[in-house]
Design a protein around this motif. Sequence first.
Motif, PDB file in Angstrom:
ATOM      1  N   PHE A  77       0.830  -1.198   0.000  1.00  0.00           N
ATOM      2  CA  PHE A  77       0.000   0.000   0.000  1.00  0.00           C
ATOM      3  C   PHE A  77       0.868   1.253   0.000  1.00  0.00           C
ATOM      4  O   PHE A  77       0.405   2.338   0.333  1.00  0.00           O
ATOM      5  CB  PHE A  77      -0.957  -0.001   1.192  1.00  0.00           C
ATOM      6  CG  PHE A  77      -2.082  -0.975   1.045  1.00  0.00           C
ATOM      7  CD1 PHE A  77      -2.914  -0.944  -0.059  1.00  0.00           C
ATOM      8  CD2 PHE A  77      -2.308  -1.936   2.006  1.00  0.00           C
ATOM      9  CE1 PHE A  77      -3.950  -1.842  -0.212  1.00  0.00           C
ATOM     10  CE2 PHE A  77      -3.349  -2.841   1.872  1.00  0.00           C
ATOM     11  CZ  PHE A  77      -4.173  -2.792   0.760  1.00  0.00           C
TER      12      PHE A  77
ATOM     13  N   ILE B  39      -3.492   2.179  -3.173  1.00  0.00           N
ATOM     14  CA  ILE B  39      -4.379   2.856  -2.224  1.00  0.00           C
ATOM     15  C   ILE B  39      -5.658   3.281  -2.927  1.00  0.00           C
ATOM     16  O   ILE B  39      -6.761   3.099  -2.394  1.00  0.00           O
ATOM     17  CB  ILE B  39      -3.665   4.063  -1.579  1.00  0.00           C
ATOM     18  CG1 ILE B  39      -2.491   3.575  -0.731  1.00  0.00           C
ATOM     19  CG2 ILE B  39      -4.633   4.889  -0.742  1.00  0.00           C
ATOM     20  CD1 ILE B  39      -1.613   4.682  -0.213  1.00  0.00           C
TER      21      ILE B  39
ATOM     22  N   ALA C 103      -7.833   0.154  -3.580  1.00  0.00           N
ATOM     23  CA  ALA C 103      -8.498  -0.305  -2.364  1.00  0.00           C
ATOM     24  C   ALA C 103      -9.644   0.626  -1.980  1.00  0.00           C
ATOM     25  O   ALA C 103     -10.711   0.169  -1.554  1.00  0.00           O
ATOM     26  CB  ALA C 103      -7.499  -0.421  -1.221  1.00  0.00           C
ATOM     27  N   THR C 104      -9.451   1.933  -2.152  1.00  0.00           N
ATOM     28  CA  THR C 104     -10.511   2.895  -1.837  1.00  0.00           C
ATOM     29  C   THR C 104     -11.698   2.726  -2.778  1.00  0.00           C
ATOM     30  O   THR C 104     -12.855   2.767  -2.337  1.00  0.00           O
ATOM     31  CB  THR C 104      -9.964   4.335  -1.923  1.00  0.00           C
ATOM     32  OG1 THR C 104      -8.818   4.443  -1.083  1.00  0.00           O
ATOM     33  CG2 THR C 104     -11.002   5.340  -1.498  1.00  0.00           C
TER      34      THR C 104
ATOM     35  N   ILE D  78     -13.618  -0.315  -1.709  1.00  0.00           N
ATOM     36  CA  ILE D  78     -14.441  -0.040  -0.527  1.00  0.00           C
ATOM     37  C   ILE D  78     -15.710   0.706  -0.925  1.00  0.00           C
ATOM     38  O   ILE D  78     -16.809   0.377  -0.468  1.00  0.00           O
ATOM     39  CB  ILE D  78     -13.641   0.760   0.524  1.00  0.00           C
ATOM     40  CG1 ILE D  78     -12.596  -0.137   1.164  1.00  0.00           C
ATOM     41  CG2 ILE D  78     -14.555   1.338   1.596  1.00  0.00           C
ATOM     42  CD1 ILE D  78     -11.662   0.581   2.106  1.00  0.00           C
TER      43      ILE D  78
ATOM     44  N   PHE E 133      -9.394  -7.601   4.424  1.00  0.00           N
ATOM     45  CA  PHE E 133      -8.415  -6.650   4.969  1.00  0.00           C
ATOM     46  C   PHE E 133      -7.791  -7.169   6.258  1.00  0.00           C
ATOM     47  O   PHE E 133      -6.631  -6.891   6.544  1.00  0.00           O
ATOM     48  CB  PHE E 133      -9.046  -5.277   5.182  1.00  0.00           C
ATOM     49  CG  PHE E 133      -9.168  -4.480   3.913  1.00  0.00           C
ATOM     50  CD1 PHE E 133      -8.053  -4.178   3.152  1.00  0.00           C
ATOM     51  CD2 PHE E 133     -10.391  -4.030   3.477  1.00  0.00           C
ATOM     52  CE1 PHE E 133      -8.148  -3.450   1.977  1.00  0.00           C
ATOM     53  CE2 PHE E 133     -10.507  -3.297   2.311  1.00  0.00           C
ATOM     54  CZ  PHE E 133      -9.383  -3.010   1.550  1.00  0.00           C
TER      55      PHE E 133
ATOM     56  N   ASP F 289      -3.485  -0.642   6.317  1.00  0.00           N
ATOM     57  CA  ASP F 289      -4.401  -1.741   6.616  1.00  0.00           C
ATOM     58  C   ASP F 289      -5.348  -1.367   7.749  1.00  0.00           C
ATOM     59  O   ASP F 289      -6.544  -1.657   7.693  1.00  0.00           O
ATOM     60  CB  ASP F 289      -3.633  -3.007   7.003  1.00  0.00           C
ATOM     61  CG  ASP F 289      -2.883  -3.619   5.849  1.00  0.00           C
ATOM     62  OD1 ASP F 289      -3.253  -3.363   4.690  1.00  0.00           O
ATOM     63  OD2 ASP F 289      -1.914  -4.358   6.115  1.00  0.00           O
TER      64      ASP F 289
ATOM     65  N   PHE G  50      -7.999   0.908   6.378  1.00  0.00           N
ATOM     66  CA  PHE G  50      -8.973   0.175   5.562  1.00  0.00           C
ATOM     67  C   PHE G  50      -9.860  -0.718   6.420  1.00  0.00           C
ATOM     68  O   PHE G  50     -11.046  -0.898   6.118  1.00  0.00           O
ATOM     69  CB  PHE G  50      -8.267  -0.637   4.473  1.00  0.00           C
ATOM     70  CG  PHE G  50      -7.655   0.215   3.392  1.00  0.00           C
ATOM     71  CD1 PHE G  50      -8.315   1.319   2.888  1.00  0.00           C
ATOM     72  CD2 PHE G  50      -6.405  -0.075   2.890  1.00  0.00           C
ATOM     73  CE1 PHE G  50      -7.767   2.116   1.894  1.00  0.00           C
ATOM     74  CE2 PHE G  50      -5.840   0.712   1.897  1.00  0.00           C
ATOM     75  CZ  PHE G  50      -6.516   1.807   1.398  1.00  0.00           C
TER      76      PHE G  50
ATOM     77  N   LEU H 276     -12.471   1.614   7.935  1.00  0.00           N
ATOM     78  CA  LEU H 276     -13.488   1.962   6.946  1.00  0.00           C
ATOM     79  C   LEU H 276     -14.400   0.779   6.643  1.00  0.00           C
ATOM     80  O   LEU H 276     -15.621   0.938   6.510  1.00  0.00           O
ATOM     81  CB  LEU H 276     -12.830   2.460   5.654  1.00  0.00           C
ATOM     82  CG  LEU H 276     -12.101   3.792   5.739  1.00  0.00           C
ATOM     83  CD1 LEU H 276     -11.374   4.084   4.436  1.00  0.00           C
ATOM     84  CD2 LEU H 276     -13.078   4.906   6.068  1.00  0.00           C
ATOM     85  N   SER H 277     -13.837  -0.406   6.549  1.00  0.00           N
ATOM     86  CA  SER H 277     -14.636  -1.606   6.285  1.00  0.00           C
ATOM     87  C   SER H 277     -15.577  -1.900   7.446  1.00  0.00           C
ATOM     88  O   SER H 277     -16.740  -2.269   7.242  1.00  0.00           O
ATOM     89  CB  SER H 277     -13.733  -2.819   6.060  1.00  0.00           C
ATOM     90  OG  SER H 277     -12.885  -2.616   4.975  1.00  0.00           O
TER      91      SER H 277
END
Length: 113
Positions: free
Chosen positions: A7, A13, A16-17, A20, A43, A75, A78, A81-82
Motif C-alpha cells: 500500500f 491505495i 483499495a478505496t 471499498i 483486509f 491496513d 482500511f 473503513l470496512s
Amino acid sequence: MEPIISFTNPFSILTATVIIILVLLLGKETKKSIFPAIMLGVFTIIIVCHTVEFNMLTKELIEIQSKVAFSISMDFIFIFLSFATYLWIDELERRKKKTKSIDNSLNWLWSKI
C-alpha cells in the motif's frame, strides 16, 4: 523488494478505496451486510500477512521495513473503513427486515445519517 501487497503505491491505495466504495454501494443497494463483512475479512487477512512479513524480515531485507510498516498502517485505516461500512449496512439490513437489535448503542450515529 516489495511487500506482498504494497500500500505504498498510490495506485494500490486508490484501488483499495474504489473497492471499498463499490462494496459500500453494493451493500447499500442490496441491503446485505455480507459484502462489507467479506471485505473486512479480506483486509484482516492482509494485515495478518503484513504483520507476519514484518516479523520475518531479516537484516538483509531491512530496507523494506518502512514500506511494510506503512502498509500495516494503511491496513488499519482500511479495516476501520470496512468496519464502519459493515455497521452501517448491517443497520440498513436490520431496518429492512424489521428485526430488533440486541444493543442500540449506535443510535446516535444512525439518527444523523
